[in-house]
Motif scaffolding. Structure first.
Motif, PDB file in Angstrom:
ATOM      1  N   PRO A  24       0.783  -1.243   0.000  1.00 48.76           N
ATOM      2  CA  PRO A  24       0.000   0.000   0.000  1.00 48.76           C
ATOM      3  C   PRO A  24       0.809   1.284   0.000  1.00 48.76           C
ATOM      4  O   PRO A  24       0.284   2.332  -0.372  1.00 48.76           O
ATOM      5  N   SER A  25       2.081   1.239   0.408  1.00 42.54           N
ATOM      6  CA  SER A  25       2.849   2.491   0.523  1.00 42.54           C
ATOM      7  C   SER A  25       3.968   2.603  -0.506  1.00 42.54           C
ATOM      8  O   SER A  25       4.823   3.466  -0.402  1.00 42.54           O
ATOM      9  N   HIS A  28       7.698  14.177   7.763  1.00 40.00           N
ATOM     10  CA  HIS A  28       7.443  13.390   8.973  1.00 40.00           C
ATOM     11  C   HIS A  28       5.944  13.365   9.313  1.00 40.00           C
ATOM     12  O   HIS A  28       5.444  12.353   9.820  1.00 40.00           O
ATOM     13  N   ARG A  29       5.240  14.458   9.025  1.00 37.69           N
ATOM     14  CA  ARG A  29       3.798  14.463   9.263  1.00 37.69           C
ATOM     15  C   ARG A  29       3.095  13.462   8.346  1.00 37.69           C
ATOM     16  O   ARG A  29       2.185  12.741   8.776  1.00 37.69           O
ATOM     17  N   GLN A  30       3.540  13.388   7.085  1.00 38.31           N
ATOM     18  CA  GLN A  30       2.945  12.423   6.160  1.00 38.31           C
ATOM     19  C   GLN A  30       3.187  10.995   6.630  1.00 38.31           C
ATOM     20  O   GLN A  30       2.288  10.148   6.557  1.00 38.31           O
ATOM     21  N   LEU A  79       0.316   8.242   7.645  1.00 38.86           N
ATOM     22  CA  LEU A  79       0.257   6.889   7.078  1.00 38.86           C
ATOM     23  C   LEU A  79       0.168   5.841   8.183  1.00 38.86           C
ATOM     24  O   LEU A  79      -0.644   4.910   8.111  1.00 38.86           O
ATOM     25  N   LEU A  80       0.995   5.990   9.204  1.00 39.54           N
ATOM     26  CA  LEU A  80       0.989   5.018  10.299  1.00 39.54           C
ATOM     27  C   LEU A  80      -0.337   5.058  11.055  1.00 39.54           C
ATOM     28  O   LEU A  80      -0.828   4.029  11.532  1.00 39.54           O
ATOM     29  N   MET A 111       7.677   0.053   6.984  1.00 37.58           N
ATOM     30  CA  MET A 111       6.826  -0.290   5.854  1.00 37.58           C
ATOM     31  C   MET A 111       6.409   0.924   5.038  1.00 37.58           C
ATOM     32  O   MET A 111       5.534   0.830   4.174  1.00 37.58           O
ATOM     33  N   VAL A 112       7.042   2.069   5.283  1.00 37.47           N
ATOM     34  CA  VAL A 112       6.858   3.227   4.406  1.00 37.47           C
ATOM     35  C   VAL A 112       7.784   3.008   3.216  1.00 37.47           C
ATOM     36  O   VAL A 112       8.957   3.356   3.228  1.00 37.47           O
TER      37      VAL A 112
END
Length: 354
Positions: free
Chosen positions: A168-169, A183-185, A189-190, A200-201
């Protein structure tokens, strides 16, 4: 691989046990991966590409030696030409991945090549990520080494990148603009619960969790160590070029993620044998022309790092002889079976480092 049949064997635990005996408890370069048919190694940080080449060759030779003691052979391929059954490695993290991602996890026997390049700060790193995005598909085309999948010709040069894209990422990322936004993105995601952790990014390029580096994750594992070194050389030059442009105040291109995905697909499909999407125009152009554009884009950095002549020769050799996908298809035409392709690739993987 089984040295007789060419079929993948889920024996990474046995191979790692041999490695542990050889090193008598000392740390070594090898680790397991998601599937038992995979063996991963990482090199130590280096500044000279000659040292990188020597370390890659040493690790490949060590891998061949310890695998042989476990009754198998190692081969530098990004996917297995012959069918491979699922064999997810033991461990809580891998069990979570298996349970949450189903067939995507079971079929994910793919091997990528990740290049870490040091950065001075997260701010510089994000500036680099924003500026290298359109060039990463060219690294896919150069490294492409996965034409076969489950016993069939995929009709792609890098089918690994297509299978890898099921997570997915995975893929190109949007423009971040700042370290805070990056870092906000990642936090957002997490927070979806879709990913287990920051590891897993799987962006095509990201800030490393563990090192002060940008981690470029687009390439296939390369059949020849020399291609791996070329990919690392160009990756470092891309990072250095992007960092310089950032310091000079040159903005990144504003290519949308959809365009970048299309460019990545084209690189995986065509490799070096057709057209690629040119990063400057986002229009089709002959692969050789696009590769030369990459070389010109990073030429000053190659000069500054002392890599120009070596990279020029390696690139000319690759364009002349072909990437791993072209080599594998040539072997199939010559020998007639995928078993013979694997055997020749095993020989090539090991012969290069003797």
């Amino acid at each position: 691989m089984d040295p007789r049949s060419g079929e993948p064997r889920a024996l990474s635990e046995e191979v790692l046990a041999v490695a542990a005996r050889h090193h008598q408890g000392r740390a070594h370069a090898f680790t397991k991966e998601l599937h038992g048919q995979q063996l991963e190694f990482g090199t130590e940080p280096r500044t000279a590409m000659g040292e990188v080449a020597a370390e890659i060759e040493r690790c490949r030779a060590d891998a061949a030696r310890i695998a042989a003691e476990a009754g198998v052979a190692v081969v530098a391929l990004a996917t297995s030409p012959l069918p491979a059954g699922p064999a997810v490695s033991e461990g809580r993290r891998y069990r979570w991945i298996r349970e949450h991602y189903g067939l995507t996890a079971l079929e994910q026997i793919t091997c990528g090549c990740h290049v870490h390049v040091s950065i001075a700060s997260d701010e510089e790193g994000v500036a680099v990520l924003d500026r290298i995005r359109p060039w990463l598909p060219v690294l896919v085309a150069l490294s492409a080494n996965s034409p076969f999948w489950q016993g069939r010709d995929s009709e792609y040069h890098s089918y690994r990148s297509r299978v890898w894209g099921r997570w997915p990422s995975v893929g190109p990322a949007e423009l971040f603009g700042s370290a805070d936004r990056y870092h906000r993105q990642v936090r957002e995601l997490l927070a979806t619960g879709v990913l287990q952790d920051e590891g897993m990014v799987y962006f095509d390029a990201r800030l490393s969790r563990h090192y002060p580096t940008v981690e470029i994750r687009a390439a296939d594992v390369c059949l020849d160590a020399s291609t791996t070194v070329l990919v690392a050389t160009l990756a470092r030059a891309l990072v250095d070029t992007a960092a310089r442009h950032w310091r000079e105040g040159r903005p990144p291109g504003d290519h949308g993620v959809g365009l970048l995905r299309a460019a990545s697909w084209r690189a995986a499909r065509s490799g070096l044998d057709g057209e690629l999407v040119h990063p400057d125009t986002m229009r089709p152009a002959p692969a050789g022309q696009v590769v030369q554009a990459l070389f010109r884009h990073v030429e000053d950095a190659l000069d500054g790092n002392g890599d120009h002549d070596r990279a020029r020769k390696a690139l000319d050799d690759l364009l002349g002889g072909g990437n791993g996908a072209r080599v594998q298809r040539r072997l199939l035409r010559r020998h007639g079976t995928l078993q013979a392709v694997v055997a020749e690739c095993v020989r090539r993987t090991q012969e290069e480092v003797r």
